[in-house]
Design a protein around this motif. Structure first.
Motif, short mmCIF file in Angstrom:
data_model
loop_
_atom_site.label_atom_id
_atom_site.label_comp_id
_atom_site.label_asym_id
_atom_site.label_seq_id
_atom_site.Cartn_x
_atom_site.Cartn_y
_atom_site.Cartn_z
N ILE A 50 -9.31 -1.23 -6.99
CA ILE A 50 -8.93 -2.61 -7.24
C ILE A 50 -7.74 -2.93 -6.34
O ILE A 50 -6.71 -2.28 -6.44
N LEU A 51 -7.91 -3.93 -5.46
CA LEU A 51 -6.91 -4.23 -4.45
C LEU A 51 -6.60 -2.96 -3.66
O LEU A 51 -7.51 -2.31 -3.18
N ASN A 52 -5.34 -2.57 -3.53
CA ASN A 52 -4.98 -1.37 -2.77
C ASN A 52 -4.89 -0.14 -3.65
O ASN A 52 -4.49 0.93 -3.17
N ASP A 53 -5.22 -0.28 -4.92
CA ASP A 53 -5.08 0.84 -5.85
C ASP A 53 -6.44 1.40 -6.25
O ASP A 53 -7.47 0.74 -6.11
N ALA A 54 -6.44 2.63 -6.74
CA ALA A 54 -7.67 3.26 -7.21
C ALA A 54 -7.33 4.22 -8.33
O ALA A 54 -6.25 4.81 -8.36
N PHE A 55 -8.25 4.35 -9.27
CA PHE A 55 -8.07 5.39 -10.27
C PHE A 55 -9.36 6.14 -10.49
O PHE A 55 -10.45 5.62 -10.27
N LEU A 56 -9.21 7.37 -10.88
CA LEU A 56 -10.31 8.31 -11.05
C LEU A 56 -10.57 8.51 -12.54
O LEU A 56 -9.64 8.66 -13.33
N GLU A 57 -11.85 8.51 -12.91
CA GLU A 57 -12.21 8.75 -14.31
C GLU A 57 -13.28 9.83 -14.38
O GLU A 57 -14.30 9.76 -13.69
N ASP A 58 -13.05 10.84 -15.20
CA ASP A 58 -14.06 11.86 -15.46
C ASP A 58 -15.10 11.29 -16.41
O ASP A 58 -14.76 10.69 -17.43
N GLN A 70 -4.37 19.89 -12.38
CA GLN A 70 -4.28 19.46 -13.78
C GLN A 70 -5.59 18.79 -14.21
O GLN A 70 -6.11 17.92 -13.52
N SER A 71 -6.10 19.18 -15.39
CA SER A 71 -7.30 18.56 -15.94
C SER A 71 -7.00 17.11 -16.31
O SER A 71 -5.96 16.81 -16.90
N ILE A 72 -7.90 16.19 -15.95
CA ILE A 72 -7.67 14.77 -16.24
C ILE A 72 -8.92 14.16 -16.87
O ILE A 72 -10.04 14.64 -16.72
N LYS A 73 -8.71 13.07 -17.61
CA LYS A 73 -9.80 12.20 -18.04
C LYS A 73 -9.74 10.89 -17.24
O LYS A 73 -10.76 10.32 -16.90
#
Length: 247
Positions: A50-58, A70-73
Motif C-alpha cells: 500500500i503506497l510505499n509500504d508493505a506488510f507480510l502475512e503468514d 523470528q516467527s511471524i504471523k
C-alpha cells in the motif's frame, strides 16, 4: 520500487518487483511467487503493498514464516528484511520506505463498547493498546482497530477531504471515527480485516485477512483496492458502517 530477491543457500534464483497490491507466495502454480518445494505450503504467505509500504502475512502455513530469524504471523516489512520459508530466502528491498514506519504497525487500538475514543480527544488517540492486548481481546470483542503508517502525501498533489466512518450496527452503533491516518485497519483479527488507505486522490479499502471479502453497497469486493465514495455502506466482520466525507 520495492522488490523481493529469492535465493536458496546463497544462490539468487530471481528478482520479483512488487507491482501488485497482493503478491502471494506458495507451492501451488497460481501463486505470484511459486516455490515448488514440499516445505512450502500451497498458499504460504502474502505481501500486501500500500503506497510505499508493505506488510507480510503468514497464511497459516504448516512450517511457518520467519523474518530475520523470528516467527511471524503479520509483519511490517522494512528495507533489508529477510523472509525465511524452509531453505528459501526472500530479501525485501525498498529504499523509498520510511525508516521506523513499522514501529506503529503492530499497535492496534481496541474500541470496546462505550470506549470509542472521540477524534478530538488527544489523550485517547495517544495511547493505543499493545499487539498482545489486541490479540487477547479479539476472540471476545468485535474489534475496530487502527494501525498507522506515517507516509506523507506528495506535496504537489491535493489531499482529499477528511473521511470518517460511522458505525451503524453493534454495541458502538452511532459512534464515529475520523480517518486521519495514512492507514486505518478495521475488523476482527483472525476473522476478517480490511485496511482503508488515505491517498492523495481519495480513500481506498483493501481486503487484508479472512476467507470472505468486505462488502460495499451490497457487493463483495475482490483482492484489489476499491475506491470509497461519500456515503458508501461497508459490511465487515459482522459490523455495518458508513463511510462519508467531512466538509
Amino acid at each position: 520500487m520495492a522488490k523481493l530477491i529469492l535465493s536458496i543457500e546463497g544462490t539468487v534464483l530471481k528478482e520479483i518487483p512488487l507491482l501488485k497490491e497482493r503478491t502471494t507466495i506458495g507451492r501451488k502454480p497460481h501463486n505470484d511467487i511459486q516455490i515448488d518445494n514440499l516445505a512450502i505450503s500451497g498458499e504460504h504467505a502474502v505481501v500486501i503493498s500500500i503506497l510505499n509500504d508493505a506488510f507480510l502475512e503468514d497464511l497459516n502455513s504448516t512450517n511457518g514464516t520467519f523474518v530475520n530469524g523470528q516467527s511471524i504471523k503479520k509483519h511490517f516489512l522494512q528495507n533489508g528484511d529477510v523472509i525465511e520459508m524452509g531453505k528459501y530466502r526472500l530479501k525485501y528491498l525498498n529504499e523509498t520506505a520510511q525508516p521506523g514506519a513499522g514501529a506503529d504497525f503492530e499497535k492496534t487500538m481496541i474500541l470496546r463498547p462505550g470506549a470509542m475514543p472521540r477524534p478530538a480527544d488527544p489523550a485517547a488517540a495517544a495511547a493505543p493498546a499493545s499487539f498482545a492486548e489486541t490479540t487477547a481481546a479479539a476472540h471476545s470483542t468485535t474489534v475496530v482497530g487502527m494501525e498507522t503508517s506515517p507516509v506523507a502525501a506528495p506535496a504537489a498533489v491535493p489531499v482529499p477531504l477528511l473521511g470518517a466512518i460511522q458505525l451503524l450496527s453493534g454495541s458502538n452503533a452511532g459512534k464515529e471515527l475520523e480517518l486521519t491516518k495514512t492507514l486505518t485497519t478495521l475488523g476482527k483479527p483472525g476473522v476478517q480485516v480490511a485496511v482503508i488507505a488515505r491517498r492523495p486522490h481519495g480513500y481506498f479499502i483493501t481486503h487484508v485477512e479472512g476467507t470472505s471479502f468486505p462488502v460495499v453497497n451490497g457487493r463483495a469486493l475482490d483482492a484489489q483496492a476499491h475506491p470509497l465514495n461519500d456515503h458508501d455502506i461497508i459490511e465487515l466482520a459482522g459490523t455495518k458502517m458508513e463511510f462519508f466525507l467531512k466538509s
